[in-house]
Design a protein around this motif. Structure first.
Motif, PDB file in Angstrom:
ATOM      1  N   ASP A  47      18.611   0.721  13.705  1.00 23.52           N
ATOM      2  CA  ASP A  47      18.556   0.743  12.238  1.00 23.52           C
ATOM      3  C   ASP A  47      17.429  -0.144  11.722  1.00 23.52           C
ATOM      4  OD1 ASP A  47      21.304   2.071  11.409  1.00 23.52           O
ATOM      5  OD2 ASP A  47      21.700   0.724  13.081  1.00 23.52           O
ATOM      6  N   PRO A  48      16.851   0.268  10.581  1.00 26.69           N
ATOM      7  CA  PRO A  48      15.749  -0.520  10.009  1.00 26.69           C
ATOM      8  C   PRO A  48      16.104  -1.989   9.771  1.00 26.69           C
ATOM      9  CG  PRO A  48      15.899   1.609   8.900  1.00 26.69           C
ATOM     10  CD  PRO A  48      17.081   1.519   9.825  1.00 26.69           C
ATOM     11  N   TYR A  49      17.348  -2.299   9.369  1.00 30.39           N
ATOM     12  CA  TYR A  49      17.686  -3.697   9.043  1.00 30.39           C
ATOM     13  C   TYR A  49      17.525  -4.631  10.242  1.00 30.39           C
ATOM     14  CZ  TYR A  49      22.108  -3.709  11.568  1.00 30.39           C
ATOM     15  OH  TYR A  49      23.049  -3.683  12.578  1.00 30.39           O
ATOM     16  N   GLY A 179       7.718  11.555   4.552  1.00 30.40           N
ATOM     17  CA  GLY A 179       6.349  11.501   5.049  1.00 30.40           C
ATOM     18  C   GLY A 179       5.991  12.717   5.891  1.00 30.40           C
ATOM     19  N   TYR A 199       4.999  12.275   0.498  1.00 24.98           N
ATOM     20  CA  TYR A 199       4.321  11.141  -0.164  1.00 24.98           C
ATOM     21  C   TYR A 199       2.999  10.780   0.506  1.00 24.98           C
ATOM     22  CZ  TYR A 199       5.997   7.955   3.521  1.00 24.98           C
ATOM     23  OH  TYR A 199       6.233   7.339   4.728  1.00 24.98           O
ATOM     24  N   ARG A 200       2.757  11.341   1.697  1.00 24.17           N
ATOM     25  CA  ARG A 200       1.457  11.059   2.325  1.00 24.17           C
ATOM     26  C   ARG A 200       0.360  11.925   1.693  1.00 24.17           C
ATOM     27  NH1 ARG A 200       3.687  11.100   8.224  1.00 24.17           N
ATOM     28  NH2 ARG A 200       4.771   9.108   8.235  1.00 24.17           N
ATOM     29  N   ASN A 219      15.157   3.680  -0.831  1.00 24.92           N
ATOM     30  CA  ASN A 219      15.216   3.288   0.577  1.00 24.92           C
ATOM     31  C   ASN A 219      13.912   2.654   1.027  1.00 24.92           C
ATOM     32  OD1 ASN A 219      17.830   4.319   1.444  1.00 24.92           O
ATOM     33  ND2 ASN A 219      16.993   6.334   0.965  1.00 24.92           N
ATOM     34  N   HIS A 224       6.952   3.579  -4.141  1.00 28.98           N
ATOM     35  CA  HIS A 224       8.028   4.486  -4.541  1.00 28.98           C
ATOM     36  C   HIS A 224       8.860   3.888  -5.676  1.00 28.98           C
ATOM     37  CE1 HIS A 224       7.355   6.951  -0.926  1.00 28.98           C
ATOM     38  NE2 HIS A 224       8.136   7.842  -1.503  1.00 28.98           N
ATOM     39  N   VAL A 241      18.796   0.302  -2.048  1.00 31.07           N
ATOM     40  CA  VAL A 241      19.473   0.405  -0.748  1.00 31.07           C
ATOM     41  C   VAL A 241      18.657  -0.292   0.331  1.00 31.07           C
ATOM     42  CG1 VAL A 241      20.242   2.040   1.011  1.00 31.07           C
ATOM     43  CG2 VAL A 241      20.668   2.524  -1.398  1.00 31.07           C
ATOM     44  N   ILE A 244      12.062  -0.286   3.189  1.00 33.94           N
ATOM     45  CA  ILE A 244      11.471  -0.250   4.529  1.00 33.94           C
ATOM     46  C   ILE A 244       9.953  -0.400   4.516  1.00 33.94           C
ATOM     47  CG2 ILE A 244      11.273   2.279   4.698  1.00 33.94           C
ATOM     48  CD1 ILE A 244      12.261   1.901   7.670  1.00 33.94           C
ATOM     49  N   SER A 245       9.312  -0.094   3.399  1.00 31.90           N
ATOM     50  CA  SER A 245       7.847  -0.195   3.380  1.00 31.90           C
ATOM     51  C   SER A 245       7.376  -1.636   3.536  1.00 31.90           C
ATOM     52  CB  SER A 245       7.270   0.413   2.092  1.00 31.90           C
ATOM     53  OG  SER A 245       7.593  -0.385   0.976  1.00 31.90           O
ATOM     54  N   TYR A 247       9.219  -4.075   5.511  1.00 34.72           N
ATOM     55  CA  TYR A 247       9.933  -4.827   6.556  1.00 34.72           C
ATOM     56  C   TYR A 247       8.980  -5.481   7.563  1.00 34.72           C
ATOM     57  CZ  TYR A 247      14.292  -2.673   4.889  1.00 34.72           C
ATOM     58  OH  TYR A 247      15.355  -2.254   4.126  1.00 34.72           O
ATOM     59  N   VAL A 272      22.784  -3.042  -3.075  1.00 41.27           N
ATOM     60  CA  VAL A 272      24.057  -2.834  -2.381  1.00 41.27           C
ATOM     61  C   VAL A 272      23.899  -3.189  -0.911  1.00 41.27           C
ATOM     62  CG1 VAL A 272      23.568  -0.376  -1.922  1.00 41.27           C
ATOM     63  CG2 VAL A 272      25.926  -1.173  -1.913  1.00 41.27           C
ATOM     64  N   VAL A 274      26.170  -2.429   2.485  1.00 39.60           N
ATOM     65  CA  VAL A 274      27.358  -1.681   2.921  1.00 39.60           C
ATOM     66  C   VAL A 274      28.398  -2.609   3.543  1.00 39.60           C
ATOM     67  CG1 VAL A 274      26.436  -1.075   5.219  1.00 39.60           C
ATOM     68  CG2 VAL A 274      28.109   0.420   4.112  1.00 39.60           C
ATOM     69  N   LEU A 318      11.053   2.680  12.483  1.00 41.02           N
ATOM     70  CA  LEU A 318      10.187   1.964  11.537  1.00 41.02           C
ATOM     71  C   LEU A 318       8.925   2.762  11.230  1.00 41.02           C
ATOM     72  CD1 LEU A 318      10.460  -1.699  12.907  1.00 41.02           C
ATOM     73  CD2 LEU A 318      11.727  -0.673  11.018  1.00 41.02           C
ATOM     74  N   GLY A 320       8.806   6.170  11.348  1.00 38.67           N
ATOM     75  CA  GLY A 320       9.118   7.513  10.846  1.00 38.67           C
ATOM     76  C   GLY A 320       9.176   8.569  11.927  1.00 38.67           C
TER      77      GLY A 320
END
Ligand code: NAP
Length: 336
Positions: A47-49, A179, A199-200, A219, A224, A241, A244-245, A247, A272, A274, A318, A320
């Motif tokens: 996960d990204p976190y 992307g 978005y690219r 996200n 964005h 949420v 990621i852009s 991190y 938020v 979770v 990370l 994509g």
């Protein structure tokens, strides 16, 4: 000895992490003590976190420790039990991923119903991924009948579910960004969004401005978020949420330049986590499991095989490399 393998944090990255930050180590399979179970992990989540946990910095969750096995959501089968409430053969969800075998206190292992959904669904649409998406659109930035909703990271795990749940809550139009052309196509065709922004290739700000939006599920952060603030209508709502852009950013990143719009448009922007809402799982699973079963909630997975590939899978999230939920399969089921 019976061999267990685990991934440890070998060094802390500066900026983008690499394979050198991880170490695969063989250890002995641990023995469960009184009140514990031994679990053979079958699936784990990357996960990204987890990028934030690689830093030695105070946050909402403690950092990973150097030279110690990393942690994260996993699913496995109980292969030995000294806890009467969890029998051998049960499939459990828990938080000791990044290893092939884990010993857990019974309280740290939740038995999941594999009659209701596949084991790996409890890491995706029926896991924290799905619950996060649900909280975002049902509570944090509640979607109302007729709303125009924008979701970034829409080809990813949380985003793909959030857009579909927004529709179930009555959104008139759901727009997603992702992307690349393949992902944008998937967002529209497979996940049923009304419009997809690559978005690219195109600017989210330009695509969103003419129609305006009522709700944004963020996200990604960065451009964005700025585009969404610009496009939000008066009294619009944002569920923050993830971002990621940023991190892998070194140092502080600039905020949206149009933050004063929050005042003039009386926007509500709410974050938020979770982990504050894990007690909502029974309610959420009761709603979402039938949607998964009847196909009205569609999911995708990118599956990587073997613990040794888990670091590459994580780096892939990370960058994509995933569509839908990125999962690592550690072993097949022992039965059936
Ligand atoms: P995911 O969306 O399945 O995977 C991450 C995706 O982020 C990648 O596939 C990539 O998709 C996109 N991405 C990477 N760098 C980007 C950039 N610079 N700009 C735009 N997109 C970028 O991951 P997830 O697990 O569902 O998580 C999504 C977000 O939710 C993350 O920010 C995560 O931290 C957050 N999250 C928060 C909570 C919470 O409790 N608050 C819980 C779960 C997840 P593209 O190829 O489309 O760029």
């Amino acid at each position: 000895m019976s061999v267990n393998r685990e991934i440890r944090l070998a060094s802390r990255p500066v900026g983008e992490p690499g394979l050198e930050n991880f170490e695969l180590v063989e250890v002995e399979v641990p023995e469960p003590g009184e009140g514990q179970v031994l679990v053979r992990n079958t699936w784990m989540s990357v996960d990204p976190y987890m990028r934030g946990r690689m830093n030695d910095a105070a946050s909402y969750i403690p950092p990973f420790q150097l030279g110690v096995a990393m942690e994260g959501s996993a699913i496995g089968e109980v292969v030995a039990s000294r806890a009467p409430e969890i029998p051998v053969g049960a499939t459990v969800s828990h938080f000791l991923g990044w290893r092939e075998y884990a010993v857990l206190d019974a309280a740290g292992a939740a038995v999941v119903d594999t009659g209701l959904a596949r084991p790996q669904d409890y890491l995706g649409a029926l896991g924290t991924t799905g619950l996060t998406a649900y909280l975002a659109v049902a509570e944090i930035a509640p979607v109302k009948e007729g709303d125009v909703v924008f979701v970034s990271g829409a080809a990813g795990a949380v985003g793909s579910v959030a857009g579909q749940l927004a529709r179930k809550l009555g959104a008139a139009k759901v727009i997603g960004s992702a992307g690349g052309p393949e992902k944008a196509k998937k967002v529209a065709e497979d996940f049923g969004f009304d419009a997809a922004i690559d978005y690219r290739a195109e600017s989210p700000a330009e695509r969103l401005a003419p129609q305006g939006i009522d709700v944004y599920v963020d996200n990604v952060g960065g451009d964005h978020l700025e585009a969404a603030i610009g496009a939000l209508k008066t009294h619009g709502k944002v569920a923050l949420v993830g971002m990621i852009s940023q991190y892998n950013a070194i140092g502080r990143v600039p905020g949206p330049s149009n933050i004063y719009d929050l005042v003039t448009k009386r926007l509500t922007v709410r974050g938020v986590l979770v982990t504050d809402h894990l007690d909502r799982f029974p309610e959420y699973i009761a709603k979402a499991a039938p949607w998964l079963a009847d196909g009205s909630l569609r999911t995708a997975e990118t599956v990587v095989e073997g613990l040794e590939k888990a670091p590459a899978a994580f780096l892939g999230v990370l960058r994509g490399a995933n569509t839908g939920k990125m999962l690592v399969r550690l072993a097949g089921p022992t039965r059936g």
